[in-house]
Design an enzyme around this catalytic site. Structure first.
Site, short mmCIF file in Angstrom:
data_model
loop_
_atom_site.label_atom_id
_atom_site.label_comp_id
_atom_site.label_asym_id
_atom_site.label_seq_id
_atom_site.Cartn_x
_atom_site.Cartn_y
_atom_site.Cartn_z
N HIS A 164 42.21 -99.73 6.71
CA HIS A 164 42.87 -98.44 6.55
C HIS A 164 44.02 -98.52 5.57
O HIS A 164 44.31 -97.54 4.87
CB HIS A 164 43.37 -97.93 7.92
CG HIS A 164 42.27 -97.37 8.77
ND1 HIS A 164 41.34 -98.18 9.39
CD2 HIS A 164 41.94 -96.09 9.10
CE1 HIS A 164 40.49 -97.42 10.08
NE2 HIS A 164 40.84 -96.16 9.92
N GLU A 171 40.73 -69.20 6.44
CA GLU A 171 39.95 -69.09 5.21
C GLU A 171 38.49 -69.32 5.52
O GLU A 171 38.11 -69.59 6.67
CB GLU A 171 40.45 -70.10 4.17
CG GLU A 171 40.35 -71.54 4.62
CD GLU A 171 40.96 -72.52 3.61
OE1 GLU A 171 41.15 -72.13 2.45
OE2 GLU A 171 41.21 -73.67 4.00
N TYR A 187 39.70 -83.83 -5.04
CA TYR A 187 38.82 -83.34 -6.10
C TYR A 187 39.30 -81.98 -6.59
O TYR A 187 40.19 -81.37 -6.01
CB TYR A 187 37.38 -83.24 -5.61
CG TYR A 187 37.09 -82.08 -4.67
CD1 TYR A 187 36.43 -80.95 -5.14
CD2 TYR A 187 37.48 -82.11 -3.33
CE1 TYR A 187 36.16 -79.88 -4.29
CE2 TYR A 187 37.21 -81.05 -2.49
CZ TYR A 187 36.55 -79.94 -2.97
OH TYR A 187 36.29 -78.88 -2.13
N LYS A 220 43.19 -80.61 -1.43
CA LYS A 220 41.76 -80.48 -1.75
C LYS A 220 41.10 -81.84 -1.60
O LYS A 220 40.76 -82.53 -2.56
CB LYS A 220 41.58 -79.90 -3.15
CG LYS A 220 40.22 -79.22 -3.36
CD LYS A 220 40.22 -78.37 -4.62
CE LYS A 220 38.86 -77.79 -4.92
NZ LYS A 220 38.40 -76.81 -3.92
N ARG A 257 47.13 -77.91 -9.30
CA ARG A 257 46.70 -78.10 -7.91
C ARG A 257 46.16 -79.51 -7.70
O ARG A 257 46.39 -80.13 -6.66
CB ARG A 257 45.67 -77.05 -7.52
CG ARG A 257 45.26 -77.13 -6.05
CD ARG A 257 44.36 -75.99 -5.64
NE ARG A 257 43.06 -76.04 -6.29
CZ ARG A 257 42.08 -75.17 -6.07
NH1 ARG A 257 42.28 -74.13 -5.24
NH2 ARG A 257 40.93 -75.27 -6.71
N ARG A 316 37.29 -103.60 3.79
CA ARG A 316 37.52 -102.31 4.43
C ARG A 316 38.73 -102.42 5.36
O ARG A 316 38.70 -103.17 6.33
CB ARG A 316 36.28 -101.87 5.22
CG ARG A 316 36.44 -100.49 5.86
CD ARG A 316 35.28 -100.16 6.78
NE ARG A 316 35.42 -98.81 7.33
CZ ARG A 316 36.20 -98.48 8.36
NH1 ARG A 316 36.92 -99.41 8.98
NH2 ARG A 316 36.26 -97.23 8.79
#
Length: 286
Positions: A102, A179, A32, A147, A51, A100
């Site tokens: 992986h 951070e 995101y 991110k 980014r 579902r």
């Protein structure tokens, strides 16, 4: 929020639906970005989109839209004329295959979502009193430069901070500051501004980068170097930076005052520079 974007369509939020088989829902398999907008102009748009591209590439997912398509989408979400200052949220997941697993089947179409919401103005008392933080070991994975939408560790850290009466958790790994749960960290010691260097252990913050650019342009000495936890705890000033909260002064750390317990002089100078830059953005001059 009058409309959102989902997979090629602009819809009312209550009309937008995502499959329960979406890999973002099942695995947190996506990335995101959050981009602030002031007066209809985006702050460091290209840096944010760069980014975003880097995060997508890191998880081996092609960007489903061109740069111009993203720009067009973003402009529509903030409205014409634009509403108040807003933050646009972009999210791409690996999509919703039929089962579902992986491993994701080749050819699965990614899920593309975007929305805009108002940026809450900074509370006036923050400039007077600052904010409180706690410190905790960094329990996250080793690819923090991505991110990712897999944010359970950040959620845990923010909740623990709230329970301690603090705004944010500043994390450390092997004795070094990384951070905040949702922010980058700056330290001022002996009039020098310091921040940890970009690496796989922290997100390359866009606001962090802007603060360093403003520092360079205005003669503020800064260092990008590892910061010991002990240095953080003995700092004259501590700042947090993020796209929607800008640059905040930390005046209490683990229940103890930072410096004299008030926002420091260097933060006050940086805040003036940042607000002036933001006004330039708002007026279309940056």
């Amino acid at each position: 929020m009058s409309e959102v974007y989902l997979n090629g369509a602009f819809l009312r939020p209550e009309e937008a639906k995502v499959s329960v088989m979406d890999r973002g829902f099942l695995f947190g398999d996506g990335v995101y970005e959050v981009i602030p907008s002031y007066g209809g102009y985006f702050l460091r748009l290209e840096q944010h989109l760069n980014r975003f591209d880097a995060s997508l590439a890191a998880i081996r997912l092609d960007n489903p839209l061109s740069r111009e398509e993203w720009r067009t989408l973003l402009r529509r979400l903030i409205g014409t004329p634009p509403a108040a200052d807003q933050a646009v949220y972009l999210q791409v997941t690996r999509g919703a295959p039929g089962s579902r697993d992986h491993l994701c089947p080749a050819g699965t179409q990614p899920t593309v979502f975007a929305s805009a919401s108002p940026i809450k103005p900074r509370r006036p008392e923050i400039a007077q009193d600052g904010v409180a933080c706690i410190t905790r070991p960094d329990i996250r994975w080793q690819r923090c430069e991505i991110k990712s939408i897999s944010l359970v560790a950040a959620v845990m850290m923010r909740r623990e901070a709230e329970e301690e009466g603090a705004l944010e958790t500043i994390m450390h790994r092997a004795g070094l500051v990384t951070e905040g749960a949702v922010s980058n960290v700056f330290v001022v010691k002996n009039e020098a501004l310091m921040t940890p260097p970009n690496s796989h252990l922290l997100l390359p913050g866009i606001t962090r980068g802007l603060a360093l650019l403003l520092a360079e342009e205005h003669g503020i000495r800064y260092l990008e170097e590892p910061i010991l936890l002990e240095t953080l705890r003995g700092a004259d000033e501590i700042w947090l930076s993020s796209s929607t909260r800008e640059v905040l002064p930390v005046t209490r750390l683990d229940g103890r005052p930072v410096g004299d317990g008030r926002p420091g002089q260097l933060w006050q100078r940086m805040d003036r520079l940042y607000q002036a830059h933001k006004e330039q953005v708002r007026n279309g001059h940056v």
